[in-house]
Design a protein around this motif. Structure first.
Motif, PDB file in Angstrom:
ATOM      1  N   ILE A   1      12.009 -10.156 -38.201  1.00 46.00           N
ATOM      2  CA  ILE A   1      10.988  -9.526 -37.370  1.00 46.00           C
ATOM      3  C   ILE A   1      11.538  -8.169 -36.948  1.00 46.00           C
ATOM      4  O   ILE A   1      12.641  -8.066 -36.411  1.00 46.00           O
ATOM      5  CB  ILE A   1      10.574 -10.400 -36.164  1.00 46.00           C
ATOM      6  CG1 ILE A   1       9.389  -9.762 -35.441  1.00 46.00           C
ATOM      7  CG2 ILE A   1      11.746 -10.703 -35.243  1.00 46.00           C
ATOM      8  CD1 ILE A   1       8.651 -10.712 -34.528  1.00 46.00           C
ATOM      9  N   ALA A   2      10.788  -7.139 -37.269  1.00 46.78           N
ATOM     10  CA  ALA A   2      11.257  -5.768 -37.056  1.00 46.78           C
ATOM     11  C   ALA A   2      10.223  -4.994 -36.257  1.00 46.78           C
ATOM     12  O   ALA A   2       9.048  -5.363 -36.193  1.00 46.78           O
ATOM     13  CB  ALA A   2      11.506  -5.080 -38.390  1.00 46.78           C
ATOM     14  N   GLY A   3      10.664  -3.890 -35.655  1.00 44.87           N
ATOM     15  CA  GLY A   3       9.723  -3.054 -34.904  1.00 44.87           C
ATOM     16  C   GLY A   3      10.417  -2.235 -33.846  1.00 44.87           C
ATOM     17  O   GLY A   3      11.607  -1.932 -33.951  1.00 44.87           O
ATOM     18  N   GLY A   4       9.667  -1.873 -32.822  1.00 43.96           N
ATOM     19  CA  GLY A   4      10.227  -1.052 -31.761  1.00 43.96           C
ATOM     20  C   GLY A   4       9.312  -1.022 -30.555  1.00 43.96           C
ATOM     21  O   GLY A   4       8.123  -1.316 -30.644  1.00 43.96           O
ATOM     22  N   SER A   5       9.886  -0.666 -29.412  1.00 44.47           N
ATOM     23  CA  SER A   5       9.108  -0.579 -28.177  1.00 44.47           C
ATOM     24  C   SER A   5       9.668   0.516 -27.287  1.00 44.47           C
ATOM     25  O   SER A   5      10.818   0.942 -27.433  1.00 44.47           O
ATOM     26  CB  SER A   5       9.110  -1.914 -27.427  1.00 44.47           C
ATOM     27  OG  SER A   5      10.422  -2.247 -26.996  1.00 44.47           O
ATOM     28  N   GLU A   6       8.844   0.971 -26.362  1.00 48.02           N
ATOM     29  CA  GLU A   6       9.259   2.003 -25.404  1.00 48.02           C
ATOM     30  C   GLU A   6       8.413   1.894 -24.142  1.00 48.02           C
ATOM     31  O   GLU A   6       7.216   1.561 -24.202  1.00 48.02           O
ATOM     32  CB  GLU A   6       9.090   3.395 -26.006  1.00 48.02           C
ATOM     33  CG  GLU A   6       9.996   4.440 -25.397  1.00 48.02           C
ATOM     34  CD  GLU A   6      11.437   4.298 -25.862  1.00 48.02           C
ATOM     35  OE1 GLU A   6      12.250   3.674 -25.126  1.00 48.02           O
ATOM     36  OE2 GLU A   6      11.781   4.804 -26.945  1.00 48.02           O
ATOM     37  N   ALA A   7       9.044   2.171 -23.018  1.00 46.40           N
ATOM     38  CA  ALA A   7       8.348   2.188 -21.729  1.00 46.40           C
ATOM     39  C   ALA A   7       8.976   3.290 -20.879  1.00 46.40           C
ATOM     40  O   ALA A   7       9.729   3.034 -19.946  1.00 46.40           O
ATOM     41  CB  ALA A   7       8.460   0.836 -21.028  1.00 46.40           C
ATOM     42  N   ALA A   8       8.667   4.527 -21.217  1.00 45.14           N
ATOM     43  CA  ALA A   8       9.304   5.678 -20.572  1.00 45.14           C
ATOM     44  C   ALA A   8       8.311   6.542 -19.807  1.00 45.14           C
ATOM     45  O   ALA A   8       8.609   7.711 -19.512  1.00 45.14           O
ATOM     46  CB  ALA A   8      10.031   6.514 -21.618  1.00 45.14           C
ATOM     47  N   ILE A   9       7.146   5.988 -19.454  1.00 39.62           N
ATOM     48  CA  ILE A   9       6.214   6.756 -18.630  1.00 39.62           C
ATOM     49  C   ILE A   9       6.672   6.633 -17.179  1.00 39.62           C
ATOM     50  O   ILE A   9       6.190   5.819 -16.384  1.00 39.62           O
ATOM     51  CB  ILE A   9       4.763   6.266 -18.825  1.00 39.62           C
ATOM     52  CG1 ILE A   9       4.356   6.440 -20.281  1.00 39.62           C
ATOM     53  CG2 ILE A   9       3.813   7.061 -17.933  1.00 39.62           C
ATOM     54  CD1 ILE A   9       2.968   5.919 -20.605  1.00 39.62           C
ATOM     55  N   HIS A  10       7.660   7.428 -16.868  1.00 41.58           N
ATOM     56  CA  HIS A  10       8.372   7.441 -15.587  1.00 41.58           C
ATOM     57  C   HIS A  10       8.524   8.907 -15.190  1.00 41.58           C
ATOM     58  O   HIS A  10       8.603   9.786 -16.057  1.00 41.58           O
ATOM     59  CB  HIS A  10       9.736   6.766 -15.769  1.00 41.58           C
ATOM     60  CG  HIS A  10      10.603   6.745 -14.556  1.00 41.58           C
ATOM     61  ND1 HIS A  10      11.285   7.855 -14.095  1.00 41.58           N
ATOM     62  CD2 HIS A  10      10.907   5.731 -13.689  1.00 41.58           C
ATOM     63  CE1 HIS A  10      11.965   7.529 -13.013  1.00 41.58           C
ATOM     64  NE2 HIS A  10      11.757   6.257 -12.742  1.00 41.58           N
ATOM     65  N   PRO A  11       8.562   9.217 -13.912  1.00 41.57           N
ATOM     66  CA  PRO A  11       8.618  10.633 -13.520  1.00 41.57           C
ATOM     67  C   PRO A  11       9.783  11.423 -14.104  1.00 41.57           C
ATOM     68  O   PRO A  11       9.617  12.613 -14.419  1.00 41.57           O
ATOM     69  CB  PRO A  11       8.685  10.580 -11.991  1.00 41.57           C
ATOM     70  CG  PRO A  11       8.919   9.158 -11.615  1.00 41.57           C
ATOM     71  CD  PRO A  11       8.402   8.337 -12.737  1.00 41.57           C
ATOM     72  N   LEU A  12      10.948  10.798 -14.270  1.00 41.41           N
ATOM     73  CA  LEU A  12      12.080  11.573 -14.794  1.00 41.41           C
ATOM     74  C   LEU A  12      11.897  11.972 -16.260  1.00 41.41           C
ATOM     75  O   LEU A  12      12.028  13.160 -16.592  1.00 41.41           O
ATOM     76  CB  LEU A  12      13.391  10.814 -14.607  1.00 41.41           C
ATOM     77  CG  LEU A  12      14.639  11.564 -15.099  1.00 41.41           C
ATOM     78  CD1 LEU A  12      14.789  12.917 -14.410  1.00 41.41           C
ATOM     79  CD2 LEU A  12      15.886  10.737 -14.904  1.00 41.41           C
ATOM     80  N   PRO A  13      11.601  11.048 -17.180  1.00 41.34           N
ATOM     81  CA  PRO A  13      11.350  11.491 -18.556  1.00 41.34           C
ATOM     82  C   PRO A  13      10.202  12.486 -18.669  1.00 41.34           C
ATOM     83  O   PRO A  13      10.279  13.436 -19.453  1.00 41.34           O
ATOM     84  CB  PRO A  13      11.028  10.179 -19.294  1.00 41.34           C
ATOM     85  CG  PRO A  13      11.726   9.128 -18.509  1.00 41.34           C
ATOM     86  CD  PRO A  13      11.626   9.572 -17.079  1.00 41.34           C
TER      87      PRO A  13
ATOM     88  N   SER B   1      14.321   0.664 -38.083  1.00 45.68           N
ATOM     89  CA  SER B   1      14.505  -0.781 -37.970  1.00 45.68           C
ATOM     90  C   SER B   1      13.833  -1.505 -39.131  1.00 45.68           C
ATOM     91  O   SER B   1      14.331  -2.528 -39.630  1.00 45.68           O
ATOM     92  CB  SER B   1      13.961  -1.296 -36.633  1.00 45.68           C
ATOM     93  OG  SER B   1      12.552  -1.413 -36.641  1.00 45.68           O
ATOM     94  N   ILE B   2      12.696  -0.994 -39.578  1.00 46.44           N
ATOM     95  CA  ILE B   2      11.986  -1.606 -40.708  1.00 46.44           C
ATOM     96  C   ILE B   2      12.754  -1.374 -42.008  1.00 46.44           C
ATOM     97  O   ILE B   2      12.861  -2.266 -42.855  1.00 46.44           O
ATOM     98  CB  ILE B   2      10.553  -1.061 -40.789  1.00 46.44           C
ATOM     99  CG1 ILE B   2       9.771  -1.457 -39.525  1.00 46.44           C
ATOM    100  CG2 ILE B   2       9.841  -1.570 -42.037  1.00 46.44           C
ATOM    101  CD1 ILE B   2       8.430  -0.764 -39.383  1.00 46.44           C
ATOM    102  N   ALA B   3      13.308  -0.176 -42.162  1.00 46.52           N
ATOM    103  CA  ALA B   3      14.140   0.102 -43.342  1.00 46.52           C
ATOM    104  C   ALA B   3      15.365  -0.810 -43.360  1.00 46.52           C
ATOM    105  O   ALA B   3      15.769  -1.306 -44.422  1.00 46.52           O
ATOM    106  CB  ALA B   3      14.558   1.574 -43.349  1.00 46.52           C
ATOM    107  N   ASN B   4      15.953  -1.050 -42.192  1.00 44.17           N
ATOM    108  CA  ASN B   4      17.099  -1.957 -42.117  1.00 44.17           C
ATOM    109  C   ASN B   4      16.699  -3.383 -42.480  1.00 44.17           C
ATOM    110  O   ASN B   4      17.453  -4.103 -43.153  1.00 44.17           O
ATOM    111  CB  ASN B   4      17.691  -1.933 -40.711  1.00 44.17           C
ATOM    112  CG  ASN B   4      18.448  -0.658 -40.413  1.00 44.17           C
ATOM    113  OD1 ASN B   4      18.738   0.128 -41.322  1.00 44.17           O
ATOM    114  ND2 ASN B   4      18.772  -0.427 -39.157  1.00 44.17           N
ATOM    115  N   ALA B   5      15.515  -3.796 -42.026  1.00 43.96           N
ATOM    116  CA  ALA B   5      15.039  -5.141 -42.342  1.00 43.96           C
ATOM    117  C   ALA B   5      14.907  -5.326 -43.852  1.00 43.96           C
ATOM    118  O   ALA B   5      15.245  -6.390 -44.401  1.00 43.96           O
ATOM    119  CB  ALA B   5      13.702  -5.396 -41.652  1.00 43.96           C
ATOM    120  N   TYR B   6      14.405  -4.287 -44.509  1.00 37.47           N
ATOM    121  CA  TYR B   6      14.298  -4.326 -45.974  1.00 37.47           C
ATOM    122  C   TYR B   6      15.671  -4.586 -46.590  1.00 37.47           C
ATOM    123  O   TYR B   6      15.831  -5.452 -47.459  1.00 37.47           O
ATOM    124  CB  TYR B   6      13.718  -3.006 -46.479  1.00 37.47           C
ATOM    125  CG  TYR B   6      13.634  -2.881 -47.988  1.00 37.47           C
ATOM    126  CD1 TYR B   6      12.468  -3.221 -48.669  1.00 37.47           C
ATOM    127  CD2 TYR B   6      14.721  -2.422 -48.736  1.00 37.47           C
ATOM    128  CE1 TYR B   6      12.388  -3.113 -50.056  1.00 37.47           C
ATOM    129  CE2 TYR B   6      14.658  -2.317 -50.113  1.00 37.47           C
ATOM    130  CZ  TYR B   6      13.480  -2.663 -50.763  1.00 37.47           C
ATOM    131  OH  TYR B   6      13.411  -2.555 -52.133  1.00 37.47           O
TER     132      TYR B   6
END
Length: 411
Positions: free
Chosen positions: A185-197, A168-173
């Protein structure tokens, strides 16, 4: 003519802290954001891995209740990080048509999706929430940020596994170079602390199972490494041309000098053992930066703490830098944060930017006995990077053979 792209704002919520200053302070102090999971579902499902890098500050303690009800945790983390980054950049007064969002996730709204499935099975279709689809969409974080900032230029989402945030940062460039925006505004997020993952990653032998030592579980380059540690959170950076930043009197952290993406086309989960695709990404990022390998004085490595991945990345770096790679200070910060999947590249970009800005390479914790097959100069205590111009790279590689690398210069 090539424009100079600069970083003017930083934001995060991570396993080490609820903002950038707290996260950076904890990282330099050699702290770990990994701890045991206390949720009842850990025992209910008899999970083989009972720890992770949970966000240090729960999103519910930061956001309004209506925001937590209408946003998946992945979007919640994104919004928190973006608000901090935007404020840090001085909340620039920009035409909404000239603001672009380049954001990323590796999985997206997994909590929303699986909670909705449980509701459907247990209570029927009428009880499934109307906001389920908007909340589970992988573009949910980018959409939430775009609405928060009234960004009407574009709002794009990268989903390339663990390379997502960096891509995403490379794309922003590229978008700034093309004149498609004044501010991105570039970046990333994750919320995968779940029993299945957790169960799925553990089933494929990707996760460390050091339940007796969670804080020592992520150990990049160590002979006893046995897998990565799952983390969560979000990170965002504000980017603009130097001309635009100077015109509004913005504080500049560093220059985003270049970025590149490549593909291994080798295996759905395993990296090319020779690191050929990763090496091409490093070379291409440096070429875009107008730099040569000899100029690189710091590396923030992907270094997930997997037996195969750490060696493949070393092979890639060796092919690019030759024997000089053994004297470049390398930081492997997932040892402290865990692996934020689609958010990890953005967080590590912040670490790389701050390393240049403060001329200090952050430490790699948990390195007891370094693997002789990976003879890198690993930074184990915060180390000065010295005076003069500095160039650093940050690497991210993901399932599917995705490789992304960004290069930053000191200012």
């Amino acid at each position: 003519m090539t424009k100079k792209i600069v970083v003017t704002g930083l934001g995060t919520t991570s396993p080490l802290g609820g903002n950038v200053p707290d996260t950076w302070r904890a990282l330099l102090a050699g702290e770990s954001g990994v701890r045991p999971l206390e949720q009842e579902w850990v025992e209910k499902y008899e999970l083989p891995v009972k720890f992770a890098g949970q966000a240090k500050v729960p999103a519910a303690e930061v956001l309004e209740r209506v925001e937590t009800k209408r946003l998946d945790p992945s979007s919640q983390f994104a919004l928190i990080a973006a608000r901090e980054a935007w404020a840090d950049a001085g909340a620039p007064d920009v035409d909404p048509l000239r603001i672009t969002v380049d954001y990323a996730t590796g999985i997206g709204g997994v909590w929303t999706l699986l909670d909705a499935w449980d509701t459907l099975r247990e209570k029927g279709p009428r009880r499934v929430l109307p906001m389920t689809v908007p909340m589970l969409m992988p573009n949910g974080p980018a959409a939430a940020i775009s609405m928060e900032l009234s960004a009407r230029g574009s709002a794009r989402t990268v989903v390339s596994a663990c390379a997502s945030g960096t891509e995403s940062i490379a794309n922003a460039y590229d978008h700034l170079q093309a004149g498609l925006a004044d501010v991105v505004i570039a970046g990333g997020s994750e919320a995968a602390i779940h029993p299945l993952p957790i169960a799925a990653f553990a089933s494929m032998q990707a996760l460390s199972k050091r339940n007796d030592d969670p804080q020592g579980a992520s150990r990049p380059y160590d002979v006893s490494r046995d897998g990565f540690v799952l983390g969560e959170g979000g990170a965002a950076i504000v980017l603009e041309t130097e001309e635009h930043a100077l015109a509004r009197g913005a504080h500049i952290y560093a220059e985003l000098a270049g970025g590149a993406v490549t593909s291994d086309a080798h295996h759905i989960t395993a990296p090319d053992p020779e690191g050929t695709g990763a090496a091409r990404a490093v070379v291409a990022a440096l070429e875009q930066a107008g730099a040569v390998p000899d100029e690189v004085q710091h590396i923030n490595a992907h270094a997930t703490s997997t037996p195969v991945g750490d060696v493949a990345e070393y092979n890639a770096l060796l092919s690019v830098f030759g024997d000089r790679v053994h004297s470049i200070p390398v930081s492997a910060t997932k040892a402290s944060t865990g692996h934020l999947l689609g958010g990890t590249g953005a967080l590590e970009a912040i670490f790389t930017i701050l390393a240049l800005h403060e001329r200090t390479a952050p430490p790699t914790i948990n390195l007891g006995q370094q693997d002789p097959a990976i003879p890198l100069d690993v930074v184990t205590e915060a180390r000065s990077l010295g005076e003069g111009p500095l160039l650093a790279i940050s690497n991210s590689f993901g399932f599917g053979g995705h490789n992304a690398v960004v290069a930053f210069r000191s200012v």
